[in-house]
Enzyme design. Structure first.
Site, PDB file in Angstrom:
ATOM      1  N   ASP A 174      70.464  60.263  28.922  1.00 21.93           N
ATOM      2  CA  ASP A 174      71.009  59.457  30.038  1.00 21.93           C
ATOM      3  C   ASP A 174      70.844  60.212  31.317  1.00 21.93           C
ATOM      4  O   ASP A 174      70.395  61.221  31.449  1.00 21.93           O
ATOM      5  CB  ASP A 174      72.622  59.204  29.653  1.00 21.93           C
ATOM      6  CG  ASP A 174      73.104  58.179  30.586  1.00 21.93           C
ATOM      7  OD1 ASP A 174      72.489  57.200  31.097  1.00 21.93           O
ATOM      8  OD2 ASP A 174      74.465  58.012  30.798  1.00 21.93           O
ATOM      9  N   GLU A 186      67.147  58.798  34.650  1.00 23.37           N
ATOM     10  CA  GLU A 186      67.094  58.399  33.564  1.00 23.37           C
ATOM     11  C   GLU A 186      65.677  58.759  32.905  1.00 23.37           C
ATOM     12  O   GLU A 186      65.589  59.201  31.706  1.00 23.37           O
ATOM     13  CB  GLU A 186      67.319  56.816  33.348  1.00 23.37           C
ATOM     14  CG  GLU A 186      68.701  56.279  33.567  1.00 23.37           C
ATOM     15  CD  GLU A 186      68.755  55.072  33.892  1.00 23.37           C
ATOM     16  OE1 GLU A 186      69.804  54.639  33.696  1.00 23.37           O
ATOM     17  OE2 GLU A 186      67.733  54.096  34.261  1.00 23.37           O
ATOM     18  N   ASP A 202      70.519  54.302  27.051  1.00 25.27           N
ATOM     19  CA  ASP A 202      71.085  52.877  27.525  1.00 25.27           C
ATOM     20  C   ASP A 202      70.473  52.086  28.744  1.00 25.27           C
ATOM     21  O   ASP A 202      71.178  51.518  29.423  1.00 25.27           O
ATOM     22  CB  ASP A 202      72.673  53.040  27.689  1.00 25.27           C
ATOM     23  CG  ASP A 202      72.962  54.335  28.729  1.00 25.27           C
ATOM     24  OD1 ASP A 202      72.624  54.132  29.835  1.00 25.27           O
ATOM     25  OD2 ASP A 202      73.882  54.972  28.535  1.00 25.27           O
ATOM     26  N   ASP A 250      75.762  60.797  28.325  1.00 26.18           N
ATOM     27  CA  ASP A 250      76.325  60.621  29.602  1.00 26.18           C
ATOM     28  C   ASP A 250      77.243  61.610  30.057  1.00 26.18           C
ATOM     29  O   ASP A 250      77.229  62.078  31.342  1.00 26.18           O
ATOM     30  CB  ASP A 250      77.178  59.221  29.280  1.00 26.18           C
ATOM     31  CG  ASP A 250      77.942  58.868  30.533  1.00 26.18           C
ATOM     32  OD1 ASP A 250      77.374  58.780  31.714  1.00 26.18           O
ATOM     33  OD2 ASP A 250      79.205  58.978  30.722  1.00 26.18           O
ATOM     34  N   HIS A 289      94.489  85.316  25.308  1.00 30.25           N
ATOM     35  CA  HIS A 289      96.164  85.532  25.346  1.00 30.25           C
ATOM     36  C   HIS A 289      96.461  86.604  24.158  1.00 30.25           C
ATOM     37  O   HIS A 289      95.824  86.985  23.287  1.00 30.25           O
ATOM     38  CB  HIS A 289      96.646  84.083  25.355  1.00 30.25           C
ATOM     39  CG  HIS A 289      96.413  83.587  23.866  1.00 30.25           C
ATOM     40  ND1 HIS A 289      97.044  83.877  22.542  1.00 30.25           N
ATOM     41  CD2 HIS A 289      95.521  82.459  23.525  1.00 30.25           C
ATOM     42  CE1 HIS A 289      96.556  83.113  21.782  1.00 30.25           C
ATOM     43  NE2 HIS A 289      95.701  82.280  22.205  1.00 30.25           N
ATOM     44  N   GLU A 308      92.963  75.230  25.002  1.00 27.32           N
ATOM     45  CA  GLU A 308      92.171  75.424  23.704  1.00 27.32           C
ATOM     46  C   GLU A 308      91.447  74.301  23.085  1.00 27.32           C
ATOM     47  O   GLU A 308      92.089  73.165  23.382  1.00 27.32           O
ATOM     48  CB  GLU A 308      93.163  76.019  22.526  1.00 27.32           C
ATOM     49  CG  GLU A 308      92.593  76.360  21.315  1.00 27.32           C
ATOM     50  CD  GLU A 308      91.240  77.316  21.352  1.00 27.32           C
ATOM     51  OE1 GLU A 308      90.385  76.982  21.913  1.00 27.32           O
ATOM     52  OE2 GLU A 308      91.355  78.579  20.864  1.00 27.32           O
TER      53      GLU A 308
END
Length: 363
Positions: free
Chosen positions: A8, A49, A73, A123, A170, A245
């Site tokens: 795309d 494209e 597309d 996309d 963390h 996460e």
């Protein structure tokens, strides 16, 4: 070898900042390559494209494919490359010739139009590229090295400011203790986790000034970030949803053995491919696109600065993947401990990994 290529391209302004996205899949559906490509600052949708098609064919060639099925597309590009429509615009004539030259190296290439709803991955990658173009990136693959990487040194990129990302996982939570998948849930740090955060914070203070602290919005990351902010003298911790996460969906809160027992087929497919999502969850490929967008925006906002990002295992692996310019194998082959520190520098789109999973402060 036969592959499938989805591509795309887009332009914000038509003409305007433009980028393309390309994804290459094996016959089994495994993601073999994902490419986000900055086309330029003033290009049209159709030119973008075509660039998506070119990058997809190049990736298929580099993977050793002999047969390629292309899905886009863009009705225009599909019809032109199939030889049913004439190509009048000079820019597209040149790009089409380049695409046909690449296609000539395969045993067969087919072109099929698909609706945009079935081309979401390409996309999303094109939007990553357009974000990078809007931030001033030069034409090229997002996260790729310069044409002559063997000559690279930070000094040789003096025109691109170094933005340093200190990536901190963390501290411990109860889910860590139980060894269960912990993505969308929000457990707090245990007492051991708070101690790990404090030790990491003291170690980070030795690395030099930190200009900003950004945290995943989830409690375990926020708590760790706040401990670091106090130690480093940074007044504010900014939440960033892009660094949350991955969502493990139906696997959330389960051990690996429990996942195998309850979701054998789905779990096996998820482990085998980064493009497969757990039931009701998020694929690693989707997380990688999300984190890439977040990193690019953070780099733009703090260009030339040092940013501490307190987050989780898979977002850290995504940033490492971006810096290395490699495929999804990073998610499977890099281990990150609780409260481990990794450091990545970006010079524009060029990434340099300084260290991975430093846990000396925990010994």
């Amino acid at each position: 070898m036969k592959v499938t290529v989805y591509t795309d391209g887009g332009s914000r302004g038509n003409p305007g900042v433009a980028g393309s996205g390309s994804v290459v899949y094996s016959e089994a559906g495994e993601t073999l390559a994902e490419i986000a490509y900055v086309v330029g600052q003033k290009s049209s949708n159709n030119v973008a494209e075509y660039h998506g098609l070119l990058r997809g064919l190049e990736a298929a060639r580099d993977l050793g494919a002999t047969e390629v099925d292309v899905y886009m597309d863009s009705k225009l590009v599909v019809e032109q490359m199939s030889g049913r429509w004439k190509i009048k615009h000079p820019d597209m004539q040149e790009l089409a010739l380049a695409a046909r030259a690449l296609a000539g190296g395969f045993t067969s290439v087919t072109y099929t139009w698909v609706p945009r709803a079935k081309n979401k991955k390409a996309d999303e990658l094109s939007n990553v590229a357009m974000d990078a173009a809007a931030a001033g990136a030069d034409p090229g693959i997002v996260g790729a090295a310069p044409a002559t990487p063997k000559d690279f040194s930070p000094a040789s990129l003096s025109d691109a400011p170094r933005t340093r990302f200190i990536l901190l996982r963390h501290g411990q939570t109860q889910h860590s203790v139980e060894k269960v998948y912990s993505g969308s849930s929000d457990p707090a740090l245990t007492e051991a986790g708070r101690q790990q955060a404090e030790r990491a914070a003291r170690a980070l203070a030795l690395l030099g000034p930190v200009d900003a602290i950004v945290s995943s919005p989830q409690a375990r990351a926020r708590e760790t970030a706040e401990v670091c902010a106090r130690e480093l003298g940074v007044a504010e911790v900014s939440g960033n949803d892009g660094f949350r996460e991955v969502d493990f969906g139906a696997f959330e809160g389960l051990t690996r053995d429990e996942c195998v027992e309850r979701y054998g087929e789905e779990f096996g497919a998820w482990e085998a491919s980064i493009s497969v999502a757990p039931p009701g969850g998020e694929s690693l490929a989707a997380l990688h696109r999300r984190v890439t967008r977040a990193r690019l925006k953070l780099q733009e906002a703090h260009a030339g600065k040092t940013v501490l990002v307190v987050t989780h295992v898979t977002p850290i692996k995504s940033v490492l993947r971006q810096a290395l310019g490699v495929g999804g194998e990073v998610f499977r082959h890099v281990f990150l401990d609780l409260a481990g520190v990794s450091v990545v520098d970006f010079y524009g789109d060029f990434g340099v990994v300084r260290c991975v999973n430093d846990v000396a402060h925990l010994r």
